[in-house]
Design a protein around this motif. Structure first.
Motif, PDB file in Angstrom:
ATOM      1  N   ALA A 204     -19.164  28.706  46.243  1.00 20.64           N
ATOM      2  CA  ALA A 204     -19.625  27.921  45.099  1.00 20.64           C
ATOM      3  C   ALA A 204     -18.556  26.905  44.721  1.00 20.64           C
ATOM      4  N   ARG A 205     -18.990  25.696  44.380  1.00 24.35           N
ATOM      5  CA  ARG A 205     -18.071  24.589  44.104  1.00 24.35           C
ATOM      6  C   ARG A 205     -18.162  24.173  42.642  1.00 24.35           C
ATOM      7  N   ALA A 206     -17.042  23.681  42.126  1.00 26.27           N
ATOM      8  CA  ALA A 206     -17.009  23.215  40.741  1.00 26.27           C
ATOM      9  C   ALA A 206     -15.971  22.123  40.589  1.00 26.27           C
ATOM     10  N   ASP A 207     -16.093  21.394  39.498  1.00 28.56           N
ATOM     11  CA  ASP A 207     -15.098  20.404  39.089  1.00 28.56           C
ATOM     12  C   ASP A 207     -14.561  20.803  37.724  1.00 28.56           C
ATOM     13  N   ARG A 208     -13.368  20.321  37.423  1.00 29.76           N
ATOM     14  CA  ARG A 208     -12.822  20.473  36.084  1.00 29.76           C
ATOM     15  C   ARG A 208     -12.908  19.137  35.380  1.00 29.76           C
ATOM     16  N   VAL A 209     -13.462  19.169  34.194  1.00 29.47           N
ATOM     17  CA  VAL A 209     -13.632  17.936  33.433  1.00 29.47           C
ATOM     18  C   VAL A 209     -12.905  18.067  32.104  1.00 29.47           C
ATOM     19  N   SER A 210     -12.509  16.941  31.560  1.00 30.54           N
ATOM     20  CA  SER A 210     -11.829  16.906  30.269  1.00 30.54           C
ATOM     21  C   SER A 210     -12.804  16.344  29.237  1.00 30.54           C
ATOM     22  N   LEU A 211     -13.121  17.147  28.215  1.00 29.14           N
ATOM     23  CA  LEU A 211     -14.098  16.774  27.206  1.00 29.14           C
ATOM     24  C   LEU A 211     -13.416  16.553  25.862  1.00 29.14           C
ATOM     25  N   ASN A 212     -13.772  15.504  25.198  1.00 29.59           N
ATOM     26  CA  ASN A 212     -13.270  15.230  23.858  1.00 29.59           C
ATOM     27  C   ASN A 212     -14.048  16.086  22.869  1.00 29.59           C
ATOM     28  N   VAL A 213     -13.372  17.048  22.228  1.00 31.68           N
ATOM     29  CA  VAL A 213     -14.047  17.903  21.250  1.00 31.68           C
ATOM     30  C   VAL A 213     -13.692  17.519  19.819  1.00 31.68           C
ATOM     31  N   GLY A 214     -12.912  16.455  19.642  1.00 28.12           N
ATOM     32  CA  GLY A 214     -12.549  16.001  18.313  1.00 28.12           C
ATOM     33  C   GLY A 214     -11.303  16.667  17.779  1.00 28.12           C
ATOM     34  N   GLU A 215     -10.872  16.227  16.587  1.00 34.74           N
ATOM     35  CA  GLU A 215      -9.693  16.783  15.913  1.00 34.74           C
ATOM     36  C   GLU A 215      -8.433  16.639  16.748  1.00 34.74           C
ATOM     37  N   GLY A 216      -8.381  15.615  17.623  1.00 32.81           N
ATOM     38  CA  GLY A 216      -7.198  15.396  18.443  1.00 32.81           C
ATOM     39  C   GLY A 216      -7.070  16.345  19.610  1.00 32.81           C
ATOM     40  N   LEU A 217      -8.144  17.024  20.000  1.00 33.65           N
ATOM     41  CA  LEU A 217      -8.114  18.013  21.076  1.00 33.65           C
ATOM     42  C   LEU A 217      -9.089  17.646  22.180  1.00 33.65           C
ATOM     43  N   ARG A 218      -8.712  17.979  23.402  1.00 33.32           N
ATOM     44  CA  ARG A 218      -9.594  17.851  24.550  1.00 33.32           C
ATOM     45  C   ARG A 218      -9.706  19.221  25.213  1.00 33.32           C
ATOM     46  N   LEU A 219     -10.896  19.525  25.696  1.00 33.47           N
ATOM     47  CA  LEU A 219     -11.182  20.794  26.334  1.00 33.47           C
ATOM     48  C   LEU A 219     -11.287  20.600  27.837  1.00 33.47           C
ATOM     49  N   THR A 220     -10.514  21.376  28.596  1.00 33.60           N
ATOM     50  CA  THR A 220     -10.665  21.380  30.051  1.00 33.60           C
ATOM     51  C   THR A 220     -11.690  22.444  30.392  1.00 33.60           C
ATOM     52  N   ARG A 221     -12.797  22.009  30.999  1.00 37.76           N
ATOM     53  CA  ARG A 221     -13.939  22.896  31.235  1.00 37.76           C
ATOM     54  C   ARG A 221     -14.331  22.849  32.702  1.00 37.76           C
ATOM     55  N   LEU A 222     -14.601  23.998  33.248  1.00 40.13           N
ATOM     56  CA  LEU A 222     -15.055  24.114  34.619  1.00 40.13           C
ATOM     57  C   LEU A 222     -16.572  23.937  34.641  1.00 40.13           C
ATOM     58  N   LEU A 223     -17.062  23.015  35.469  1.00 40.03           N
ATOM     59  CA  LEU A 223     -18.497  22.785  35.609  1.00 40.03           C
ATOM     60  C   LEU A 223     -18.872  22.980  37.071  1.00 40.03           C
ATOM     61  N   ALA A 224     -19.648  24.017  37.357  1.00 41.96           N
ATOM     62  CA  ALA A 224     -20.071  24.316  38.717  1.00 41.96           C
ATOM     63  C   ALA A 224     -21.335  23.542  39.064  1.00 41.96           C
ATOM     64  N   ASP A 225     -21.562  23.387  40.354  1.00 43.99           N
ATOM     65  CA  ASP A 225     -22.727  22.636  40.815  1.00 43.99           C
ATOM     66  C   ASP A 225     -24.040  23.258  40.363  1.00 43.99           C
ATOM     67  N   ASP A 226     -24.050  24.581  40.168  1.00 40.15           N
ATOM     68  CA  ASP A 226     -25.303  25.255  39.811  1.00 40.15           C
ATOM     69  C   ASP A 226     -25.531  25.322  38.310  1.00 40.15           C
ATOM     70  N   GLY A 227     -24.627  24.722  37.511  1.00 40.30           N
ATOM     71  CA  GLY A 227     -24.777  24.735  36.068  1.00 40.30           C
ATOM     72  C   GLY A 227     -23.910  25.741  35.351  1.00 40.30           C
ATOM     73  N   ALA A 228     -23.227  26.624  36.077  1.00 41.89           N
ATOM     74  CA  ALA A 228     -22.297  27.557  35.433  1.00 41.89           C
ATOM     75  C   ALA A 228     -21.125  26.782  34.836  1.00 41.89           C
ATOM     76  N   ALA A 229     -20.533  27.334  33.783  1.00 44.03           N
ATOM     77  CA  ALA A 229     -19.429  26.652  33.117  1.00 44.03           C
ATOM     78  C   ALA A 229     -18.486  27.664  32.491  1.00 44.03           C
ATOM     79  N   LEU A 230     -17.230  27.264  32.342  1.00 39.56           N
ATOM     80  CA  LEU A 230     -16.200  28.121  31.755  1.00 39.56           C
ATOM     81  C   LEU A 230     -15.100  27.246  31.188  1.00 39.56           C
TER      82      LEU A 230
END
Length: 441
Positions: A204-230
């Motif tokens: 199974a393959r995934a990418d790590r993306v950086s999401l702006n969640v506000g309040e001066g913080l960014r979330l590094t989140r794992l997004l898999a090709d099948d829709g799984a996330a962590l």
């Protein structure tokens, strides 16, 4: 669908191996229309979610849920994400770890023994993963870095039984790309199995993306090709990893903390009677110079301090010649190893990006999360001082009295979250604690 859960997954901290590191690439989402943070603010994210192939497994108690591992329903094993061989993508390799060795002096015929050494129930066809090429100091990772690449395999025929001492045939290991005789794990060599490599394209393959969640913080989140996330970790807007403190402030890594106390003074101190602790960072200088220190005894309000260069350093050590009983003295230090040592400067408490706390769960157990809005960013530990520096913590159930508990099986097969003593045993009868459910969450 039948889920086969690998032995030991329920008590192993897996998040350390999917840290919010730079290896494997972290891409932005959004077009940058959200201003200086880059991209629109993303809200209301669950900490983990299942996909069509990867099932998020864990424990549930009403609305309180603990993630423990992904299960690859297509390949039939629990898995953890690590960088691929090229360091460009993330692949979910088998969670069961193996020490990879080779049966030939050219290191082309892989084999393995279990890293747990004894009590393993390996069978032919089981999936394992391991580091094929051991690199010096590979364990000395920096905050936010991903774990080393691990190759995936299936167990083929068993080549030897467990034996005292070395097996009957020679084994080799790749160390820094050189094939050398393998180092035996102990006086007993576990059973050795031949390995059949699994192609990375099968995992199974995934990418790590950086999401702006506000309040001066960014979330590094794992997004898999099948829709799984962590969720993997949090950074500031400059992409520097930061660690949440118990008041919700996210302090940039590496973080220095006061030196530990010795017999009658601090092991590393700023004054001649060793009564004022120096601040020390737990990482080598290659991880960067610590700019922030945190003083938190778990009772008083914590302090976040800027750091300064110390004017002098002292150590509380055993006096020589050694006496009986031992005597100690505070000596000046002229040199110190590669550790980062600093003095506390101005108080910065309350000036850094800060998350709120979000409680999930009704009834006897709950789980607390650091959050911005309704997004579950990272778990709040009952005792934040138990968090490993630079490692994403694993969530834990907490009871109504604020006590963290551990999931344990009772004799009747039910699972209960028990408060344990210092030896790891339940403080009262196991079945008196709240029951939890194991399965997809």
């Amino acid at each position: 669908m039948r889920l086969r859960v690998s032995k030991g997954w329920a008590v192993t901290v897996l998040l350390a191996s999917v840290g919010c590191g730079r290896t494997g690439g972290v891409s932005d989402t959004g077009s940058g229309a959200g201003g200086e943070d880059g991209g629109p603010v993303v809200m209301a994210l669950d900490y983990v979610q299942s996909g069509s192939r990867l099932v998020a497994l864990g424990y549930s108690s009403n609305e309180a849920k603990l993630f423990r591992t992904f299960h690859d329903a297509q390949l039939g094993f629990d898995c953890v994400f690590v960088p691929d061989a090229a360091g460009e993508q993330q692949r979910c390799v088998p969670s069961s770890s193996a020490t990879v060795v080779y049966t030939d002096a050219a290191c082309t015929e892989p084999a393995a023994w279990s890293e747990r050494l004894w009590g393993d129930d390996w069978r032919v066809g089981d999936a394992v993963s391991g580091v094929a090429n051991v690199v010096a100091d590979v364990g000395r990772s920096c905050p936010g870095e991903a774990p080393p690449h691990r190759a995936a395999y299936r167990l083929a025929q068993q080549l030897s039984e467990e034996v005292i001492g070395a097996p009957a045939f020679s084994l080799f290991q790749l160390r820094d790309s050189r094939c050398q005789p393998a180092s035996l794990p102990a006086k007993v060599t576990p059973p050795v199995y031949r390995l059949v490599p699994l192609a990375e394209s099968e995992l199974a393959r995934a990418d790590r993306v950086s999401l702006n969640v506000g309040e001066g913080l960014r979330l590094t989140r794992l997004l898999a090709d099948d829709g799984a996330a962590l969720n993997l970790g949090v950074t500031g807007t400059d992409r520097t990893p930061c660690e949440f403190q118990r008041d919700g402030e996210c302090v940039p890594e590496p973080i220095a903390r006061p030196a530990s106390a010795g017999a009658a003074g601090f092991t590393t101190a700023l004054n001649a009677d060793c009564s004022k602790p120096a601040y020390q960072a737990p990482f080598p200088t290659a991880c960067g110079t610590a700019s922030f220190g945190v003083d938190d005894d778990g009772q008083r309000p914590l302090q976040v301090r800027a750091l300064e260069k110390p004017t002098a350093l002292f150590s509380w050590e055993i006096a020589l010649p050694v006496t009986d009983p031992l005597s100690f003295r505070c000596d000046a230090r002229t040199t110190y190893a590669s550790e980062q040592v600093a003095a506390p400067g101005r108080d910065l408490t309350g000036t850094l990006p800060t998350a709120h706390k979000l409680r999930r769960g009704v009834g006897p157990l709950h789980v607390d999360w650091f959050s911005v809005g309704q997004s579950e960013l990272l778990p709040v530990l009952a005792d934040s001082r138990r968090a490993s520096p630079g490692v994403v913590p694993t969530a834990e159930f907490v009871n109504a009295a604020g006590q963290a508990c551990q999931v344990m099986p009772a004799d009747d097969g039910t699972l209960h979250c028990a408060v344990v003593d210092d030896t790891g045993n339940p403080v009262v009868d196991l079945t008196t604690f709240p029951e939890v459910v194991l399965g997809p969450i």
